[in-house]
Design a protein around this motif. Structure first.
Motif, PDB file in Angstrom:
ATOM      1  N   PRO A  13       0.833  -1.200   0.000  1.00 40.26           N
ATOM      2  CA  PRO A  13       0.000   0.000   0.000  1.00 40.26           C
ATOM      3  C   PRO A  13       0.871   1.254   0.000  1.00 40.26           C
ATOM      4  O   PRO A  13       2.082   1.189   0.225  1.00 40.26           O
ATOM      5  N   ARG A  14       0.236   2.371  -0.253  1.00 41.31           N
ATOM      6  CA  ARG A  14       0.967   3.640  -0.319  1.00 41.31           C
ATOM      7  C   ARG A  14       1.697   3.927   0.983  1.00 41.31           C
ATOM      8  O   ARG A  14       2.837   4.402   0.998  1.00 41.31           O
ATOM      9  N   ILE A  16       2.115   2.501   5.319  1.00 38.94           N
ATOM     10  CA  ILE A  16       1.916   1.403   6.263  1.00 38.94           C
ATOM     11  C   ILE A  16       1.975   1.958   7.680  1.00 38.94           C
ATOM     12  O   ILE A  16       2.892   2.708   8.033  1.00 38.94           O
ATOM     13  N   ARG A  92       5.727   3.862   1.495  1.00 40.98           N
ATOM     14  CA  ARG A  92       6.158   2.633   0.835  1.00 40.98           C
ATOM     15  C   ARG A  92       7.626   2.690   0.406  1.00 40.98           C
ATOM     16  O   ARG A  92       8.364   1.712   0.508  1.00 40.98           O
TER      17      ARG A  92
END
Length: 227
Positions: A13-14, A16, A92
């Motif tokens: 994902p973009r 975390i 990320r």
């Protein structure tokens, strides 16, 4: 290691969010993520005030929430306003940057590397944090939860004339000689005669012998008193 294990996924994902598992947090994660993204930060660290900064990572933060340095457990610092409490938001790209790391890697190392490269690390305020990093902290955390509405999510309350007793598991016929305050009893706990409890958490599978008194304490799962 746990964070780098995310690389096993085909698509990250973009951002975390990482939370350490040894504490209780009062933090708006949506708000923290929004702060991270609005700032275009590489790393956002949740911080809070503590009385003894020598037990934690201590951040130097400017008046617009930018982190300028991080010291891990500095000696004799006393009370600090910006201690890391184990809540992080990582872009990320940061995870990919450290993907090939093979030696020890702690957050203080990540912060030092990012800052040396001129990358943006910011601090986000955590309203409340109860640590569980040592026995006294663990006790305080359990007693706090025992006297909050949270206990009702994990146990059922049973009627008792002098105490608030919460139980886990199907057993409800508890034979306790005396009980005061708030008490949580885990599943499959064994009591011998004349046990007395007050403000206590009794872990799953614990065994309490005859005449045992447990007051303002946590009995860990599987423990036996006396041994």
């Amino acid at each position: 290691g746990g964070v780098l294990a995310c690389l096993r996924r085909e698509v990250l994902p973009r951002d975390i969010i990482v939370l350490a598992g040894d504490g209780l947090y009062d933090v708006d994660l949506d708000q923290l993520l929004a702060l991270h993204r609005e700032s275009a930060a590489d790393l956002t660290i949740g911080v809070t005030a503590v009385e003894d900064g020598s037990r934690y990572g201590v951040l130097t933060v400017d008046n617009i929430n930018r982190v300028n340095a991080m010291r891990e457990k500095p000696a004799n610092v006393g009370a600090v306003q910006s201690a890391s409490c184990g809540v992080y938001v990582l872009a990320r790209r940061v995870i990919h940057q450290f993907a090939d790391q093979t030696g020890p890697l702690d957050w203080v190392d990540v912060v030092a590397t990012l800052l040396s490269e001129g990358r943006l690390v910011i601090a986000g305020r955590v309203l409340r944090w109860l640590d569980a990093g040592n026995p006294l902290d663990l006790l305080a955390l359990n007693l706090h939860l025992l006297n909050s509405s949270t206990v009702g999510r994990v146990a059922d309350r049973i009627h008792h004339p002098t105490a608030s007793i919460w139980m886990q598991g199907p057993e409800r016929n508890v034979r306790i000689a005396e009980c005061e305050g708030a008490v949580l009893i885990g599943e499959s706990v064994t009591f011998e005669p004349n046990v007395r409890l007050a403000n206590a958490v009794i872990g799953t599978g614990a065994r309490l012998g005859a005449n045992v008194v447990v007051r303002n304490a946590v009995v860990l799962p599987g423990s036996a008193i006396p041994t």
